[in-house]
Enzyme design. Structure first.
Site, PDB file in Angstrom:
ATOM      1  N   LYS A  47       0.815  -1.185   0.000  1.00  6.74           N
ATOM      2  CA  LYS A  47       0.000   0.000   0.000  1.00  6.74           C
ATOM      3  C   LYS A  47       0.866   1.259   0.000  1.00  6.74           C
ATOM      4  CE  LYS A  47      -3.448  -2.278   2.869  1.00  6.74           C
ATOM      5  NZ  LYS A  47      -4.020  -2.341   4.212  1.00  6.74           N
ATOM      6  N   GLU A 103       8.185   1.786  -5.820  1.00  9.62           N
ATOM      7  CA  GLU A 103       8.188   1.433  -4.400  1.00  9.62           C
ATOM      8  C   GLU A 103       8.342   2.690  -3.555  1.00  9.62           C
ATOM      9  OE1 GLU A 103       7.190  -0.292  -2.097  1.00  9.62           O
ATOM     10  OE2 GLU A 103       8.508  -2.021  -1.878  1.00  9.62           O
ATOM     11  N   ASP A 104       7.820   2.655  -2.342  1.00  9.05           N
ATOM     12  CA  ASP A 104       7.932   3.811  -1.457  1.00  9.05           C
ATOM     13  C   ASP A 104       9.316   3.932  -0.843  1.00  9.05           C
ATOM     14  OD1 ASP A 104       7.570   1.562   0.140  1.00  9.05           O
ATOM     15  OD2 ASP A 104       6.026   2.450   1.415  1.00  9.05           O
ATOM     16  N   ASP A 107      14.795  -0.401   1.812  1.00 13.17           N
ATOM     17  CA  ASP A 107      15.677  -0.484   2.976  1.00 13.17           C
ATOM     18  C   ASP A 107      16.425  -1.808   2.986  1.00 13.17           C
ATOM     19  OD1 ASP A 107      13.504  -2.029   3.957  1.00 13.17           O
ATOM     20  OD2 ASP A 107      12.827  -0.437   5.262  1.00 13.17           O
ATOM     21  N   LYS A 135      17.300   3.774   1.769  1.00 14.04           N
ATOM     22  CA  LYS A 135      17.948   3.700   3.078  1.00 14.04           C
ATOM     23  C   LYS A 135      19.056   2.649   2.973  1.00 14.04           C
ATOM     24  CE  LYS A 135      15.023   4.093   6.619  1.00 14.04           C
ATOM     25  NZ  LYS A 135      14.119   3.714   7.744  1.00 14.04           N
ATOM     26  N   PHE A 156      12.817   5.813  11.655  1.00  8.94           N
ATOM     27  CA  PHE A 156      11.494   5.325  11.253  1.00  8.94           C
ATOM     28  C   PHE A 156      10.681   6.502  10.725  1.00  8.94           C
ATOM     29  CE2 PHE A 156       8.972   1.518  11.314  1.00  8.94           C
ATOM     30  CZ  PHE A 156       7.725   2.012  10.976  1.00  8.94           C
ATOM     31  N   ILE A 157      10.445   6.484   9.405  1.00  6.52           N
ATOM     32  CA  ILE A 157       9.726   7.587   8.770  1.00  6.52           C
ATOM     33  C   ILE A 157       8.325   7.153   8.346  1.00  6.52           C
ATOM     34  CG2 ILE A 157      11.810   8.805   8.049  1.00  6.52           C
ATOM     35  CD1 ILE A 157      11.386   7.678   5.209  1.00  6.52           C
ATOM     36  N   ASP A 163       3.818   3.992   6.426  1.00  4.45           N
ATOM     37  CA  ASP A 163       3.001   3.830   7.620  1.00  4.45           C
ATOM     38  C   ASP A 163       3.773   3.230   8.791  1.00  4.45           C
ATOM     39  OD1 ASP A 163       1.698   0.629   7.971  1.00  4.45           O
ATOM     40  OD2 ASP A 163       3.102   1.113   6.385  1.00  4.45           O
TER      41      ASP A 163
END
Length: 184
Positions: A47, A103-104, A107, A135, A156-157, A163
Site C-alpha cells: 500500500k 516502491e515507497d 531499505d 535507506k 522510522f519515517i 506507515d
C-alpha cells in the site's frame, strides 16, 4: 498506543510537501525521457507506494500502463519479518513489457528482491526499480534502485504513503516518528 493527534506523534518533518513535489516532478521527467518509445508498465507495490505512484504517473509525460501488487513483510512491527507474502498479484501478463517497479522505500531490499525475482520469471523486456526513498545502510541484499527520489537516514519515517501499523499514510510530508509510539 497511537496518539489521537497523529501530528503530535511526529518528532520532526524530514521532507516537506514542497520538497516531495519537486522530487516526484524530477523523477517523472527522467522516466519520461528514458522510456520514450518503450512499452512502459508501472507496477506499484501497495500500500505504501500508492500516493507516490499517483503523483508520479501524473508527472510522466509519455504513454504508460499501470498495475498493482500487494505484498506483506512487516506485519505490525518496525522491522521486516523476512517472510514475504503476495496478497495481490498483477492483473495482466508482463511478457515483453518494460517494467518499472514503483516502491515507497528501499531499505533491507529483501521484499523488493523477492518481487523482482518473481517478475523476472515472467519474461518482461526489462525491469527497473524506482523508489521514492533509499535507506542503503539497512540493505541486506545486493539490490539497487535505478531511480531514487532521495536518500533518508536510518530512522522510522512515515507519511506520504509510508506507515506504522497502517497509520500515518495520510500525512502530507515525511516525518520521523517518535520512538515512544512504537517502543514499549
Amino acid at each position: 498506543m497511537i496518539g489521537k493527534d497523529m501530528f503530535n506523534d511526529i518528532d520532526r518533518v524530514l521532507i516537506s510537501e514542497d520538497e516531495l513535489t519537486k522530487i516526484v516532478k524530477d523523477l517523472g521527467a527522467k522516466i519520461s525521457e528514458d522510456y520514450k518509445d518503450k512499452d512502459l508498465l508501472l507496477v506499484s507495490i501497495l500500500k505504501g507506494s500508492v500516493i507516490f505512484m499517483a503523483d508520479l504517473m501524473r508527472e510522466i509525460k509519455i504513454p504508460c500502463n499501470i498495475d498493482f501488487m500487494a505484498v506483506s513483510s512487516y506485519g505490525s512491527g518496525t522491522k521486516s519479518s523476512g517472510v514475504v507474502k503476495i496478497i495481490k498479484d498483477l492483473d495482466a501478463s508482463i511478457e515483453g513489457k518494460d517494467l518499472l517497479i514503483v516502491e515507497d522505500i528501499l531499505d533491507s531490499g529483501r521484499t523488493l528482491n523477492y518481487i523482482r525475482e518473481i517478475l523476472l520469471a515472467r519474461n518482461p523486456k526489462s525491469i527497473k526499480i524506482c523508489t521514492l526513498f533509499d535507506k542503503p545502510e539497512r540493505r541486506e541484499v545486493d539490490l539497487y534502485a535505478d531511480y531514487i527520489g532521495s536518500g533518508v537516514p536510518n530512522e522510522f519515517i512515515v507519511g506520504y504513503g509510508l506507515d506504522y501499523d497502517e497509520f500515518y499514510r495520510n500525512l502530507p510530508y515525511i516525518g520521523v516518528l517518535k520512538s515512544s509510539v512504537y517502543s514499549e
